[in-house]
Structures are given as C-alpha cells and as structure tokens.
Design a protein around this motif. Sequence first.
Motif, short mmCIF file in Angstrom:
data_model
loop_
_atom_site.label_atom_id
_atom_site.label_comp_id
_atom_site.label_asym_id
_atom_site.label_seq_id
_atom_site.Cartn_x
_atom_site.Cartn_y
_atom_site.Cartn_z
N GLU A 14 0.83 -1.21 0.00
CA GLU A 14 0.00 0.00 0.00
C GLU A 14 0.87 1.26 0.00
O GLU A 14 0.61 2.21 -0.75
N LEU A 15 1.90 1.26 0.84
CA LEU A 15 2.80 2.42 0.90
C LEU A 15 3.53 2.62 -0.42
O LEU A 15 3.70 3.75 -0.88
N GLN A 16 3.99 1.54 -1.01
CA GLN A 16 4.71 1.65 -2.28
C GLN A 16 3.80 2.16 -3.39
O GLN A 16 4.24 2.96 -4.24
N THR A 17 2.54 1.74 -3.39
CA THR A 17 1.60 2.22 -4.41
C THR A 17 1.34 3.71 -4.26
O THR A 17 1.40 4.47 -5.24
N ILE A 18 1.08 4.15 -3.03
CA ILE A 18 0.84 5.58 -2.79
C ILE A 18 2.08 6.39 -3.14
O ILE A 18 1.99 7.43 -3.80
N SER A 19 3.25 5.92 -2.72
CA SER A 19 4.50 6.64 -2.99
C SER A 19 4.79 6.72 -4.48
O SER A 19 5.21 7.77 -4.98
N SER A 20 4.57 5.62 -5.21
CA SER A 20 4.81 5.63 -6.65
C SER A 20 3.89 6.61 -7.37
O SER A 20 4.32 7.34 -8.28
N ASN A 21 2.62 6.65 -6.95
CA ASN A 21 1.67 7.59 -7.55
C ASN A 21 2.06 9.03 -7.27
O ASN A 21 2.01 9.90 -8.15
N LEU A 22 2.46 9.30 -6.03
CA LEU A 22 2.88 10.66 -5.67
C LEU A 22 4.15 11.05 -6.42
O LEU A 22 4.29 12.20 -6.87
N LYS A 23 5.07 10.13 -6.54
CA LYS A 23 6.31 10.39 -7.28
C LYS A 23 6.00 10.76 -8.73
O LYS A 23 6.53 11.75 -9.27
N ALA A 24 5.12 10.00 -9.35
CA ALA A 24 4.74 10.28 -10.73
C ALA A 24 4.03 11.62 -10.84
O ALA A 24 4.27 12.40 -11.78
N ASP A 25 3.15 11.92 -9.88
CA ASP A 25 2.42 13.20 -9.90
C ASP A 25 3.37 14.38 -9.78
O ASP A 25 3.26 15.37 -10.52
N LEU A 26 4.32 14.30 -8.84
CA LEU A 26 5.24 15.41 -8.61
C LEU A 26 6.20 15.60 -9.78
O LEU A 26 6.52 16.72 -10.16
N GLU A 27 6.65 14.49 -10.37
CA GLU A 27 7.55 14.60 -11.52
C GLU A 27 6.81 15.17 -12.74
O GLU A 27 7.38 15.96 -13.49
N SER A 28 5.54 14.81 -12.91
CA SER A 28 4.74 15.39 -14.00
C SER A 28 4.50 16.87 -13.76
O SER A 28 4.56 17.69 -14.69
N TRP A 29 4.23 17.22 -12.50
CA TRP A 29 4.05 18.63 -12.11
C TRP A 29 5.30 19.43 -12.48
O TRP A 29 5.21 20.52 -13.05
N TYR A 30 6.46 18.87 -12.19
CA TYR A 30 7.72 19.56 -12.47
C TYR A 30 7.96 19.67 -13.98
O TYR A 30 8.31 20.75 -14.49
N GLU A 31 7.76 18.57 -14.71
CA GLU A 31 8.03 18.57 -16.15
C GLU A 31 7.14 19.56 -16.90
O GLU A 31 7.60 20.23 -17.83
N LEU A 32 5.89 19.66 -16.51
CA LEU A 32 4.97 20.57 -17.18
C LEU A 32 5.43 22.02 -17.02
O LEU A 32 5.43 22.80 -17.98
N ARG A 33 5.84 22.39 -15.83
CA ARG A 33 6.29 23.76 -15.58
C ARG A 33 7.65 24.02 -16.22
O ARG A 33 7.93 25.12 -16.69
N LEU A 34 8.48 22.98 -16.26
CA LEU A 34 9.79 23.12 -16.90
C LEU A 34 9.61 23.38 -18.39
O LEU A 34 10.30 24.24 -18.97
N ARG A 35 8.69 22.66 -19.04
CA ARG A 35 8.46 22.86 -20.46
C ARG A 35 7.95 24.28 -20.76
O ARG A 35 8.35 24.88 -21.76
N SER A 36 7.10 24.80 -19.89
CA SER A 36 6.58 26.15 -20.12
C SER A 36 7.69 27.20 -20.02
O SER A 36 7.74 28.13 -20.82
N LEU A 37 8.60 27.04 -19.07
CA LEU A 37 9.71 27.98 -18.95
C LEU A 37 10.69 27.82 -20.11
O LEU A 37 11.26 28.82 -20.60
N ASN A 38 10.89 26.59 -20.55
CA ASN A 38 11.77 26.37 -21.71
C ASN A 38 11.21 27.05 -22.96
O ASN A 38 11.98 27.52 -23.81
N GLU A 39 9.89 27.10 -23.07
CA GLU A 39 9.29 27.75 -24.22
C GLU A 39 9.56 29.25 -24.20
O GLU A 39 9.88 29.86 -25.23
N VAL A 40 9.45 29.86 -23.02
CA VAL A 40 9.78 31.29 -22.90
C VAL A 40 11.26 31.51 -23.21
O VAL A 40 11.63 32.48 -23.89
N ALA A 41 12.13 30.61 -22.73
CA ALA A 41 13.56 30.73 -23.00
C ALA A 41 13.86 30.62 -24.49
O ALA A 41 14.72 31.32 -25.02
N ARG A 42 13.13 29.73 -25.17
CA ARG A 42 13.33 29.59 -26.62
C ARG A 42 12.94 30.87 -27.35
O ARG A 42 13.66 31.35 -28.24
N ILE A 43 11.80 31.45 -26.95
CA ILE A 43 11.35 32.69 -27.58
C ILE A 43 12.34 33.81 -27.31
O ILE A 43 12.68 34.59 -28.22
#
Length: 267
Positions: A14-43
């Motif tokens: 149960e702990l591993q399932t919750i942790s894996s889901n949270l890890k994926a959520d946080l990494e997706s949260w980070y990647e989405l914001r990183l891509r948006s800043l990279n787009e501004v940097a490209r412009i």
Amino acid sequence: NRVMRNTEIRLQNELQTISSNLKADLESWYELRLRSLNEVARIAGDNPSIQRVQQSAELIDRAFPVFNTLYVTNAAGTIIASSPVTNETGGYSPGFNIANQPIFKTTKATLKPVLEDEYKGQNSFPKVDLSVPIVVNQQFQGLVAATLDVKEFSQLFKSRVEGQDVKITLIDSTDRIITSNQLDRPLMQKFDRRQNGQIKPKDGGFYQWLPPKENLPAMVRWKKSYYVQETTLGGDIPWKVIVEIPAAPQVSYLQNIYIFDLAITLL
C-alpha cells in the motif's frame, strides 16, 4: 505470526503504491512547468525583443496561475520582462538585478535547469524557484525563472489519500518540510524519523518507526509505531516524499485475532 507477516506485506504494498503515484504526480508537475519555462527561454533566444519576451512571459503566467511570479533576465542578471510587471516588494520587476542570487549563479554556471527551495518572510514561508537558462550558440544569454506555489501539493496529497489515515510529508535536500498534509508539522522545520525512536528497516526504503522505549510495554510501543516509505524523486528534483501509515489499526486487528484464538483454545 502469519497474520502479522501478511499485514506488513500488505502495508508495504500500500505504501509503495501511494509513494509511486505521488512520485509520478510530482515529476509530471515539475516537467509541465519546466516545459513552459523552456518555451519562454526559446522565444527569448530566438527573438530578444523585450516586447516579445514580455508578451510571452505574461502569456505563460496566465496559462499557469500557479506561478506566483515569472521573470526573464539578460546575461548580466537584469530583469527585462516579468509577470506581474510589479509586485509588493519591488523585486522581480524590470530593471531589478539578481546577478548575486544563488539561482542566477548556479544556472549560469551549469547551463541546466535549477530547482531551488528557499525561505523568506518573517514566517519563513517556503518559496520554490525554478529556472532555465537562455542559451544561444552555447553562450549564456540570461534565464527564465518562476516562483512556484507549493500550496498545490496539499491538494495533490489530499486527492491521493482521501479518507485514509495516511501522513504525507515532502522534504527538501536538507530534510526541511516543504509541505505536509499534517497541520502539526511546521513548514521549514527539520523532519527526520531516524533522529528519534527506533528504526526497524525492511527493504526498498520501507521501515517501521517505533517511539523511544521509556519503559513502555512492547505492545504499546508497537501500537504507537508507524510504517514508513521514503521515496526520492527523480531527475533534477532534490526532494523526498515520506508516506506513513500508523500501526494502531493493524495492532488492534491483531489483538482481536489473539483474543478470538485464545478464546477458542480456552473452550
């Protein structure tokens, strides 16, 4: 013994399932914001027009309201565009220079994204900054950075463990609490289960934490213990998610089994 082993295996899964889901959520949260800043940097790299850069900064900031502030600097560290254009403190507005700030120095030296957690204000409220370099012909031309709203994490944690007695804490690289779904855990305070009590390691970052003995009976210590899973986030995120489940409900369940079995034996 069989029931106890099965209980620990179930808790670990149960702990591993919750942790894996949270890890994926946080990494997706980070990647989405990183891509948006990279787009501004490209412009900013393709079209260094201040007006064009300002427009792109405002557009991204509107698309991601979780950015408290978003700003673009030149190679000298002077802000040339920001959203909002001004704020209450006057910082992160056009003309303000951040060349002496650690995030600028690190981004310039590494030419890589930088995620920096720092603390400001009288209440030491957490502030997380994410920056990406503007690179033209392998030369540093400035950076794009944003201050992120960590309040998002509380909603994320709540949605993942709705109705469950699960404690979730996000800590930085120095073990300070960035956020938690527990109100009794002050932000920015050190949090390390290994500093107090006893640790019984299992495997894969899973362990049982027991309070100090202090003449407590073994059953009482067990009932006050927690089963814990620590997960380090991947990529450039120097954070760790700690998920805990109290042992009390499991101990009560086992006690009921003991009582039933002893009653059968007595009969």
